[in-house]
Design an enzyme around this catalytic site. Structure first.
Site, mmCIF file in Angstrom:
data_model
loop_
_atom_site.group_PDB
_atom_site.id
_atom_site.type_symbol
_atom_site.label_atom_id
_atom_site.label_comp_id
_atom_site.label_asym_id
_atom_site.label_seq_id
_atom_site.Cartn_x
_atom_site.Cartn_y
_atom_site.Cartn_z
ATOM 1 N N HIS A 100 0.849 -1.194 0.000
ATOM 2 C CA HIS A 100 0.000 0.000 0.000
ATOM 3 C C HIS A 100 0.881 1.238 0.000
ATOM 4 O O HIS A 100 1.965 1.240 0.580
ATOM 5 C CB HIS A 100 -0.951 0.016 1.197
ATOM 6 C CG HIS A 100 -0.275 -0.194 2.519
ATOM 7 N ND1 HIS A 100 0.070 -1.447 2.963
ATOM 8 C CD2 HIS A 100 0.123 0.671 3.473
ATOM 9 C CE1 HIS A 100 0.654 -1.343 4.140
ATOM 10 N NE2 HIS A 100 0.716 -0.057 4.479
ATOM 11 N N HIS A 102 0.834 5.187 1.200
ATOM 12 C CA HIS A 102 0.162 6.181 2.032
ATOM 13 C C HIS A 102 0.246 7.531 1.328
ATOM 14 O O HIS A 102 1.326 7.913 0.846
ATOM 15 C CB HIS A 102 0.889 6.366 3.368
ATOM 16 C CG HIS A 102 0.990 5.167 4.252
ATOM 17 N ND1 HIS A 102 0.265 5.034 5.402
ATOM 18 C CD2 HIS A 102 1.765 4.051 4.169
ATOM 19 C CE1 HIS A 102 0.582 3.899 6.011
ATOM 20 N NE2 HIS A 102 1.495 3.278 5.280
HETATM 21 P P1 5GP Z 1 1.852 0.265 7.376
HETATM 22 O O1 5GP Z 1 2.284 0.574 8.788
HETATM 23 O O2 5GP Z 1 1.709 -1.224 7.149
HETATM 24 O O3 5GP Z 1 2.637 0.970 6.334
HETATM 25 O O4 5GP Z 1 0.391 0.917 7.274
HETATM 26 C C1 5GP Z 1 -0.767 0.256 7.632
HETATM 27 C C2 5GP Z 1 -1.816 1.318 7.833
HETATM 28 O O5 5GP Z 1 -3.073 0.687 7.727
HETATM 29 C C3 5GP Z 1 -1.789 1.995 9.214
HETATM 30 O O6 5GP Z 1 -1.611 3.399 9.052
HETATM 31 C C4 5GP Z 1 -3.130 1.629 9.845
HETATM 32 O O7 5GP Z 1 -3.705 2.700 10.566
HETATM 33 C C5 5GP Z 1 -3.970 1.251 8.642
HETATM 34 N N1 5GP Z 1 -4.962 0.237 8.885
HETATM 35 C C6 5GP Z 1 -4.814 -0.936 9.575
HETATM 36 N N2 5GP Z 1 -5.950 -1.660 9.544
HETATM 37 C C7 5GP Z 1 -6.856 -0.925 8.835
HETATM 38 C C8 5GP Z 1 -8.214 -1.140 8.461
HETATM 39 O O8 5GP Z 1 -8.833 -2.145 8.790
HETATM 40 N N3 5GP Z 1 -8.804 -0.164 7.723
HETATM 41 C C9 5GP Z 1 -8.155 0.962 7.356
HETATM 42 N N4 5GP Z 1 -8.830 1.870 6.633
HETATM 43 N N5 5GP Z 1 -6.855 1.203 7.667
HETATM 44 C C10 5GP Z 1 -6.227 0.271 8.409
#
Ligand code: 5GP
Ligand code: ZN
Length: 133
Positions: A100, A102
């Site tokens: 993903h 951001h």
């Molecule tokens: P990472 O830390 O893996 O780069 O980002 C994961 C992001 O996904 C985090 O910012 C977290 O808040 C978001 N996230 C985790 N679970 C969910 C979910 O069920 N729905 C949404 N919309 N965001 C999520």
């Protein structure tokens, strides 16, 4: 679709999300615990864990979506700029192992620290309506 992957389930519409953009191959929705107002995630619907595991074709598709959605967010919100983040591996802060990007909207002088806040679900719902493409 990978069983136990929350972003696959969101991509398939099995788990609700504050969706702002969707096409056959990608989806963008608000982060539930945002770094900033309008913090959005852009995913491919097909599962791959991280940058190294994602095909060049999918990456090119995703970056074109990120560009389009970021432009829309900047035009729609109070937003002076934005960061694009993409974490690989837990050591780098990756918590969901479905690739993903951001999009983190920024305001001049906001001194943002990249820390998740507790999302207000009603406010996120209203914001998703406002940003819907
Ligand atoms: P990472 O830390 O893996 O780069 O980002 C994961 C992001 O996904 C985090 O910012 C977290 O808040 C978001 N996230 C985790 N679970 C969910 C979910 O069920 N729905 C949404 N919309 N965001 C999520
Ligand atoms: Zn997945």
């Amino acid at each position: 679709m990978k069983n136990d992957c929350i972003f696959c389930a969101i991509g398939a519409g099995e788990i609700p999300s504050f969706k702002i953009y969707e096409d056959e191959v990608s989806l963008a929705y608000l982060d539930i615990n945002p770094f900033s107002f309008g913090h959005t995630l852009v995913i491919p619907k097909a599962h791959s864990a991280n940058l190294a595991e994602t095909s060049d074709e999918t990456l090119a598709m995703l970056v074109s979506r990120v560009k389009k959605i970021a432009r829309h967010i900047k035009e729609t919100l109070p937003c002076d700029g934005y960061n694009i983040l993409q974490n690989n591996g837990e050591a780098a802060g990756q918590s969901v192992h479905h690739i993903h990007f951001h999009i983190v909207p920024r305001m001049a002088g906001d001194k943002l620290e990249f820390v998740n806040s507790k999302g207000d679900m009603a406010a996120l719902q209203a914001l998703a309506e406002r940003l819907k493409m």
